[in-house]
Scaffold this motif. Structure first.
Motif, PDB file in Angstrom:
ATOM      1  N   ILE A  45     -13.135  -5.818   3.348  1.00 22.95           N
ATOM      2  CA  ILE A  45     -11.939  -6.640   3.107  1.00 22.95           C
ATOM      3  C   ILE A  45     -10.955  -5.795   2.314  1.00 22.95           C
ATOM      4  O   ILE A  45     -11.318  -5.130   1.344  1.00 22.95           O
ATOM      5  CB  ILE A  45     -12.293  -7.926   2.333  1.00 22.95           C
ATOM      6  CG1 ILE A  45     -13.163  -8.841   3.198  1.00 22.95           C
ATOM      7  CG2 ILE A  45     -11.026  -8.658   1.881  1.00 22.95           C
ATOM      8  CD1 ILE A  45     -13.707 -10.065   2.460  1.00 22.95           C
ATOM      9  N   CYS A  94     -10.270 -14.604   0.225  1.00 28.12           N
ATOM     10  CA  CYS A  94     -10.648 -13.702   1.326  1.00 28.12           C
ATOM     11  C   CYS A  94     -12.168 -13.673   1.495  1.00 28.12           C
ATOM     12  O   CYS A  94     -12.672 -13.756   2.620  1.00 28.12           O
ATOM     13  CB  CYS A  94     -10.131 -12.293   1.060  1.00 28.12           C
ATOM     14  SG  CYS A  94      -8.345 -12.103   1.172  1.00 28.12           S
ATOM     15  N   VAL A 147      -4.406 -13.740   3.674  1.00 26.80           N
ATOM     16  CA  VAL A 147      -5.873 -13.699   3.704  1.00 26.80           C
ATOM     17  C   VAL A 147      -6.353 -13.054   5.003  1.00 26.80           C
ATOM     18  O   VAL A 147      -7.201 -12.158   4.989  1.00 26.80           O
ATOM     19  CB  VAL A 147      -6.462 -15.123   3.528  1.00 26.80           C
ATOM     20  CG1 VAL A 147      -7.944 -15.158   3.882  1.00 26.80           C
ATOM     21  CG2 VAL A 147      -6.235 -15.613   2.099  1.00 26.80           C
ATOM     22  N   CYS A 150      -5.858  -9.312   5.052  1.00 25.07           N
ATOM     23  CA  CYS A 150      -6.846  -8.617   4.212  1.00 25.07           C
ATOM     24  C   CYS A 150      -8.222  -8.573   4.876  1.00 25.07           C
ATOM     25  O   CYS A 150      -8.925  -7.571   4.809  1.00 25.07           O
ATOM     26  CB  CYS A 150      -6.962  -9.297   2.852  1.00 25.07           C
ATOM     27  SG  CYS A 150      -5.496  -9.136   1.830  1.00 25.07           S
ATOM     28  N   ILE A 151      -8.572  -9.661   5.537  1.00 22.30           N
ATOM     29  CA  ILE A 151      -9.898  -9.739   6.166  1.00 22.30           C
ATOM     30  C   ILE A 151      -9.993  -8.841   7.395  1.00 22.30           C
ATOM     31  O   ILE A 151     -10.962  -8.137   7.596  1.00 22.30           O
ATOM     32  CB  ILE A 151     -10.225 -11.198   6.566  1.00 22.30           C
ATOM     33  CG1 ILE A 151     -10.463 -12.043   5.329  1.00 22.30           C
ATOM     34  CG2 ILE A 151     -11.449 -11.242   7.482  1.00 22.30           C
ATOM     35  CD1 ILE A 151     -10.650 -13.516   5.636  1.00 22.30           C
TER      36      ILE A 151
END
Length: 156
Positions: A45, A94, A147, A150-151
């Motif tokens: 992540i 996340c 989110v 980022c993932i």
């Protein structure tokens, strides 16, 4: 120096080699969950402020994940890079969003900042472990986009 970043110059560590293990044990519905499997699943992540992974910034480590199969509990602690990290809740969201994709539903997941690692530790922990707050946060389109970036940014 980059303007606007809370921690403009984080310490970056090398990525570690993945340990050869049977593929995606968590995703294939096994009854027990292994901390290393969880770590392998979330270590890439990306940090919300930097192009580095949570592993590279030492925000997350194998040792920061514990599993209690008897109680059906997964505990993840993470350490923000600075005490006043404004992205601590986003990092926790996340982790929660990524884990929701893979862990067995009978497990309760607690996500917390490492004790003493954040100035608003109690508030961050409360936000990350309140189901209604998490659902509301992830329904916000801008926050959900951050989110997801980022993932999934390291999977492309």
């Amino acid at each position: 120096m980059t303007l606007g970043l809370i921690n403009a110059n984080p310490i970056v560590h090398a990525k570690r080699e993945r340990i050869a293990r049977p593929e995606d044990l968590i995703l294939h519905g096994h009854d027990s969950v292994d901390p290393l499997d969880i770590y392998d699943y979330v270590r890439d992540i990306r940090d919300p402020e930097h192009p580095y992974s949570l592993e590279q910034l030492s925000v997350l480590s194998e040792e920061s994940i514990t599993v209690d199969d008897k109680l059906g509990r997964i505990l993840i602690t993470f350490t923000p890079t600075i005490q006043h990290c404004s992205m601590a809740t986003v990092i926790g969201l996340c982790l929660r969003a990524k884990l929701k994709e893979c862990f067995p539903p009978h497990y309760k997941v607690d996500i917390r900042v490492t004790p003493g690692s954040h100035a608003d530790e109690e508030s961050v922990n409360k936000q990350l472990n309140d189901k209604e707050r998490v659902v509301a946060a992830l329904e916000n389109p801008n926050l959900r986009q951050l989110v997801d970036e980022c993932i999934y940014s390291n999977e492309l």
